[in-house]
Motif scaffolding. Structure first.
Motif, short mmCIF file in Angstrom:
data_model
loop_
_atom_site.label_atom_id
_atom_site.label_comp_id
_atom_site.label_asym_id
_atom_site.label_seq_id
_atom_site.Cartn_x
_atom_site.Cartn_y
_atom_site.Cartn_z
N LYS A 142 -14.95 -34.12 31.72
CA LYS A 142 -14.44 -33.05 32.73
C LYS A 142 -12.78 -33.37 33.07
N ARG A 143 -12.52 -34.45 33.03
CA ARG A 143 -11.52 -35.09 33.65
C ARG A 143 -10.56 -34.85 32.58
N ILE A 144 -10.61 -34.45 31.17
CA ILE A 144 -9.51 -34.59 30.54
C ILE A 144 -8.87 -32.76 30.50
N ILE A 145 -10.04 -32.23 31.40
CA ILE A 145 -10.12 -30.81 32.09
C ILE A 145 -8.92 -30.80 32.83
N ALA A 146 -9.92 -31.71 33.67
CA ALA A 146 -8.67 -31.82 35.47
C ALA A 146 -7.32 -31.78 34.90
N LEU A 147 -6.60 -33.12 33.62
CA LEU A 147 -5.43 -33.65 33.63
C LEU A 147 -4.96 -32.33 32.48
N VAL A 148 -5.90 -31.33 32.07
CA VAL A 148 -4.96 -30.36 31.34
C VAL A 148 -4.74 -29.08 32.17
N LEU A 149 -5.27 -28.91 33.09
CA LEU A 149 -5.28 -28.13 34.05
C LEU A 149 -4.28 -28.58 34.66
N ALA A 150 -3.79 -30.07 36.23
CA ALA A 150 -3.26 -30.74 36.14
C ALA A 150 -1.96 -30.42 35.71
N PHE A 151 -1.03 -30.43 34.44
CA PHE A 151 -0.74 -30.97 33.90
C PHE A 151 0.01 -29.45 33.63
N THR A 152 -0.40 -28.56 33.46
CA THR A 152 -0.36 -27.03 33.10
C THR A 152 -0.15 -26.17 34.39
N PHE A 153 -0.58 -27.02 35.59
CA PHE A 153 -0.39 -26.21 37.19
C PHE A 153 1.37 -26.49 37.35
N ILE A 154 1.83 -27.76 37.09
CA ILE A 154 2.43 -28.79 37.53
C ILE A 154 3.86 -28.22 37.06
N THR A 155 3.61 -27.56 35.25
CA THR A 155 4.48 -27.45 34.10
C THR A 155 5.00 -25.90 34.56
N ALA A 156 4.02 -25.04 35.12
CA ALA A 156 4.18 -23.90 35.24
C ALA A 156 4.98 -23.85 37.03
N LEU A 157 5.06 -24.35 37.27
CA LEU A 157 5.65 -24.55 39.23
C LEU A 157 6.62 -24.97 38.57
N LEU A 158 6.98 -25.83 37.64
CA LEU A 158 8.63 -26.58 37.58
C LEU A 158 9.34 -25.34 37.24
N TRP A 159 8.84 -24.51 35.75
CA TRP A 159 9.51 -23.71 35.31
C TRP A 159 9.84 -22.73 36.07
N THR A 160 9.10 -22.03 38.01
CA THR A 160 9.76 -21.26 38.19
C THR A 160 10.45 -21.55 39.12
N VAL A 161 10.79 -22.71 39.67
CA VAL A 161 11.17 -22.88 40.14
C VAL A 161 12.49 -23.51 40.28
N SER A 162 12.71 -23.52 38.60
CA SER A 162 13.80 -24.12 37.85
C SER A 162 14.82 -23.58 36.97
N PRO A 163 15.57 -21.92 37.88
CA PRO A 163 15.81 -20.85 36.13
C PRO A 163 16.34 -21.70 35.36
N LEU A 164 16.78 -21.08 34.25
CA LEU A 164 17.18 -21.41 32.73
C LEU A 164 18.68 -20.76 32.13
N LYS A 165 18.84 -20.23 33.61
CA LYS A 165 20.17 -19.38 33.67
C LYS A 165 21.48 -19.78 34.19
N ALA A 166 22.60 -20.12 33.91
CA ALA A 166 23.79 -19.89 34.41
C ALA A 166 24.62 -19.50 35.33
N VAL A 167 25.15 -20.58 36.61
CA VAL A 167 25.65 -19.90 37.43
C VAL A 167 26.81 -20.37 37.87
#
Length: 90
Positions: A2-27
């Motif tokens: 359960k600890r491994i699943i929780a860590l994987v889910l937390a990492f996935t949520f953090i990665t998804a949040l950072l991906w949407t907050v910081s776009p990869l296009k030039a300004v």
């Protein structure tokens, strides 16, 4: 397990949040963002100098007093704003 699943889910949520907050296009400075465009007078491949003047363009008609109230710089740096035309301030 359960600890491994929780860590994987937390990492996935953090990665998804950072991906949407910081776009990869030039300004670019020439583009309008939220109705404003701030373009330096002089620049080169190394960037801008600390004493460079800027032109603030807007798609809306703001008075000099409104721009002065909205525009702030960090620190004790005084701003000298002059209005060039209805939608352009120096």
């Amino acid at each position: 397990m359960k600890r491994i699943i929780a860590l994987v889910l937390a990492f996935t949520f953090i990665t998804a949040l950072l991906w949407t907050v910081s776009p990869l296009k030039a300004v670019y400075a020439e583009e309008y963002r939220n109705g404003f465009s701030l373009v330096p007078d002089e620049y080169d491949s190394t960037g801008i100098s600390t004493d460079t003047h800027f032109v603030l363009k807007t798609v809306n008609k703001y008075s000099l007093e409104q721009i002065t109230q909205m525009l702030r710089l960090l620190g004790d740096i005084p701003l000298k704003i002059t209005q060039n035309n209805a939608n352009e301030l120096l």
